[in-house]
Design a protein around this motif. Structure first.
Motif, PDB file in Angstrom:
ATOM      1  N   TYR A   5       0.884  -1.176   0.000  1.00  0.00           N
ATOM      2  CA  TYR A   5       0.000   0.000   0.000  1.00  0.00           C
ATOM      3  C   TYR A   5       0.916   1.219   0.000  1.00  0.00           C
ATOM      4  N   TYR A   6       0.806   2.054  -1.060  1.00  0.00           N
ATOM      5  CA  TYR A   6       1.979   2.843  -1.426  1.00  0.00           C
ATOM      6  C   TYR A   6       1.595   4.067  -2.249  1.00  0.00           C
ATOM      7  N   TRP A   7       2.418   5.071  -2.111  1.00  0.00           N
ATOM      8  CA  TRP A   7       2.468   6.194  -3.047  1.00  0.00           C
ATOM      9  C   TRP A   7       3.942   6.583  -3.129  1.00  0.00           C
ATOM     10  N   PRO A   8       4.441   7.003  -4.313  1.00  0.00           N
ATOM     11  CA  PRO A   8       5.888   7.171  -4.469  1.00  0.00           C
ATOM     12  C   PRO A   8       6.447   8.462  -3.858  1.00  0.00           C
ATOM     13  N   THR A   9       6.306   8.545  -2.543  1.00  0.00           N
ATOM     14  CA  THR A   9       6.960   9.589  -1.761  1.00  0.00           C
ATOM     15  C   THR A   9       8.276   9.035  -1.228  1.00  0.00           C
ATOM     16  N   GLY A  10       8.998   9.852  -0.475  1.00  0.00           N
ATOM     17  CA  GLY A  10      10.233   9.369   0.123  1.00  0.00           C
ATOM     18  C   GLY A  10      10.015   8.122   0.956  1.00  0.00           C
ATOM     19  N   GLU A  35      -5.178  12.744  -2.905  1.00  0.00           N
ATOM     20  CA  GLU A  35      -6.643  12.791  -2.931  1.00  0.00           C
ATOM     21  C   GLU A  35      -7.252  12.297  -1.618  1.00  0.00           C
ATOM     22  N   GLY A  36      -6.417  12.105  -0.620  1.00  0.00           N
ATOM     23  CA  GLY A  36      -6.916  11.750   0.702  1.00  0.00           C
ATOM     24  C   GLY A  36      -7.284  10.297   0.904  1.00  0.00           C
ATOM     25  N   GLU A  37      -6.813   9.406   0.035  1.00  0.00           N
ATOM     26  CA  GLU A  37      -7.208   8.006   0.157  1.00  0.00           C
ATOM     27  C   GLU A  37      -6.658   7.349   1.425  1.00  0.00           C
ATOM     28  N   GLN A  38      -5.622   7.934   2.001  1.00  0.00           N
ATOM     29  CA  GLN A  38      -5.075   7.387   3.245  1.00  0.00           C
ATOM     30  C   GLN A  38      -6.045   7.536   4.418  1.00  0.00           C
ATOM     31  N   LYS A  39      -7.071   8.349   4.253  1.00  0.00           N
ATOM     32  CA  LYS A  39      -8.051   8.568   5.321  1.00  0.00           C
ATOM     33  C   LYS A  39      -9.203   7.572   5.269  1.00  0.00           C
ATOM     34  N   GLN A  40      -9.243   6.744   4.247  1.00  0.00           N
ATOM     35  CA  GLN A  40     -10.347   5.804   4.105  1.00  0.00           C
ATOM     36  C   GLN A  40     -10.268   4.709   5.166  1.00  0.00           C
ATOM     37  N   ALA A  41     -11.410   4.294   5.649  1.00  0.00           N
ATOM     38  CA  ALA A  41     -11.468   3.318   6.734  1.00  0.00           C
ATOM     39  C   ALA A  41     -10.819   1.996   6.345  1.00  0.00           C
ATOM     40  N   ALA A  42     -10.985   1.577   5.098  1.00  0.00           N
ATOM     41  CA  ALA A  42     -10.413   0.298   4.668  1.00  0.00           C
ATOM     42  C   ALA A  42      -8.894   0.318   4.786  1.00  0.00           C
ATOM     43  N   PHE A  43      -8.274   1.434   4.413  1.00  0.00           N
ATOM     44  CA  PHE A  43      -6.817   1.530   4.531  1.00  0.00           C
ATOM     45  C   PHE A  43      -6.399   1.633   5.987  1.00  0.00           C
ATOM     46  N   SER A  47      -3.308   0.247   8.117  1.00  0.00           N
ATOM     47  CA  SER A  47      -2.353   1.203   8.672  1.00  0.00           C
ATOM     48  C   SER A  47      -3.073   2.044   9.719  1.00  0.00           C
ATOM     49  N   ALA A  48      -2.912   1.673  10.981  1.00  0.00           N
ATOM     50  CA  ALA A  48      -3.653   2.334  12.059  1.00  0.00           C
ATOM     51  C   ALA A  48      -3.367   3.829  12.115  1.00  0.00           C
ATOM     52  N   ASN A  49      -2.169   4.227  11.670  1.00  0.00           N
ATOM     53  CA  ASN A  49      -1.790   5.642  11.699  1.00  0.00           C
ATOM     54  C   ASN A  49      -2.282   6.396  10.465  1.00  0.00           C
ATOM     55  N   GLY A  50      -2.859   5.692   9.512  1.00  0.00           N
ATOM     56  CA  GLY A  50      -3.382   6.355   8.323  1.00  0.00           C
ATOM     57  C   GLY A  50      -2.312   6.972   7.454  1.00  0.00           C
ATOM     58  N   ARG A  51      -1.164   6.325   7.375  1.00  0.00           N
ATOM     59  CA  ARG A  51      -0.057   6.822   6.555  1.00  0.00           C
ATOM     60  C   ARG A  51       0.508   5.676   5.732  1.00  0.00           C
ATOM     61  N   SER A  64      -0.326 -19.010   9.349  1.00  0.00           N
ATOM     62  CA  SER A  64      -1.178 -19.253   8.182  1.00  0.00           C
ATOM     63  C   SER A  64      -2.074 -18.060   7.882  1.00  0.00           C
ATOM     64  N   ARG A  65      -1.991 -17.050   8.728  1.00  0.00           N
ATOM     65  CA  ARG A  65      -2.828 -15.861   8.548  1.00  0.00           C
ATOM     66  C   ARG A  65      -1.995 -14.719   7.977  1.00  0.00           C
ATOM     67  N   PRO A  66      -2.585 -13.876   7.120  1.00  0.00           N
ATOM     68  CA  PRO A  66      -1.852 -12.728   6.599  1.00  0.00           C
ATOM     69  C   PRO A  66      -1.376 -11.799   7.726  1.00  0.00           C
ATOM     70  N   LEU A  67      -0.255 -11.169   7.488  1.00  0.00           N
ATOM     71  CA  LEU A  67       0.322 -10.222   8.446  1.00  0.00           C
ATOM     72  C   LEU A  67       0.315  -8.838   7.826  1.00  0.00           C
ATOM     73  N   SER A  68      -0.279  -7.866   8.503  1.00  0.00           N
ATOM     74  CA  SER A  68      -0.223  -6.478   8.039  1.00  0.00           C
ATOM     75  C   SER A  68       0.730  -5.695   8.926  1.00  0.00           C
ATOM     76  N   LEU A  69       1.455  -4.781   8.304  1.00  0.00           N
ATOM     77  CA  LEU A  69       2.406  -3.930   9.016  1.00  0.00           C
ATOM     78  C   LEU A  69       2.342  -2.520   8.457  1.00  0.00           C
ATOM     79  N   PHE A  70       2.432  -1.528   9.342  1.00  0.00           N
ATOM     80  CA  PHE A  70       2.649  -0.154   8.918  1.00  0.00           C
ATOM     81  C   PHE A  70       3.918   0.348   9.589  1.00  0.00           C
TER      82      PHE A  70
END
Length: 218
Positions: A5-10, A35-43, A47-51, A64-70
């Motif tokens: 989950y990405y945008w090409p910033t630093g 466009e503010g997509e980082q504020k969407q609830a699904a994201f 990413s609990a910090n919304g970044r 066996s379960r997916p791992l999410s990391l921010f």
């Protein structure tokens, strides 16, 4: 498979570089922060910090379960450990040197240089106090990096996730820095710019958002 989950910033480019260096299979999930997509609830469930960046590893080791990391530092460490490259294993002194410079990037480079860019590029009018303060800190940070790179070819000695974290944030034109005063930084940047994985990561970023300022490699 890893979802990025990405945008090409630093910050986003750090993870793109490492994924290319590791040769891991991944899928980009664009999060258009302009466009503010980082504020969407699904994201924000990922990413609990919304970044950005964030990842979901659908095949983590030991589960066996997916791992999410921010948080980019956590993601870099996790991916490097997953493959066993660009970060020495636990118990080795060299690992601590990589983490030292990685945390320096996270704690100093990103906060101060991002604020400098913000005040230079987006403030409705110049704010001299803020600009003077942040310009001075940018110069200080460049000097810290210059001294280190006068001693070693890469910040932790060998090429590592610390270099990948710092590299996208060294944008001298945006930050008012003249690399003729920092010859070791200049040489280090040229070494990294020549790496095929870094070239691919930046090319991928341009396909997504060609006008992002972080993609310029002056």
């Amino acid at each position: 498979m890893i979802d990025l989950y990405y945008w090409p910033t630093g910050n986003g480019l750090k993870i793109g570089i490492l994924l290319e260096e590791l040769g891991l299979e991944y899928r980009v999930v664009p999060i258009n922060i302009r466009e503010g997509e980082q504020k969407q609830a699904a994201f924000q469930r990922i990413s609990a910090n919304g970044r950005i960046p964030a990842i979901v590893d659908h095949a983590p080791q030991g589960s066996s379960r997916p791992l999410s990391l921010f948080e980019s530092g956590a993601i870099l460490t996790y991916l490097a450990d997953k493959v066993g490259r660009f970060l020495p294993p636990a118990g080795r002194v060299e690992r601590h040197k990589v983490q030292e410079w990685l945390f320096w990037q996270v704690g100093h480079i990103t906060p101060y240089l991002s604020q400098l860019q913000l005040f230079k590029e987006k403030a409705p009018q110049p704010i001299p106090f803020a600009l003077d303060l942040l310009d001075a800190e940018a110069t200080r940070l460049y000097r810290v990096l210059e001294v280190r790179l006068s001693e070693v070819p890469f910040v932790a000695g060998e090429y590592s996730i610390a270099d990948m974290a710092i590299f996208p944030w060294i944008q001298p034109l945006r930050q008012g820095q003249d690399l003729t005063h920092f010859p070791h930084i200049h040489a280090w940047r040229e070494r990294l710019k020549a790496r095929p994985a870094i070239q691919r990561a930046y090319a991928n970023g341009r396909e997504l958002a060609a006008n992002e300022r972080s993609l310029a490699l002056q």
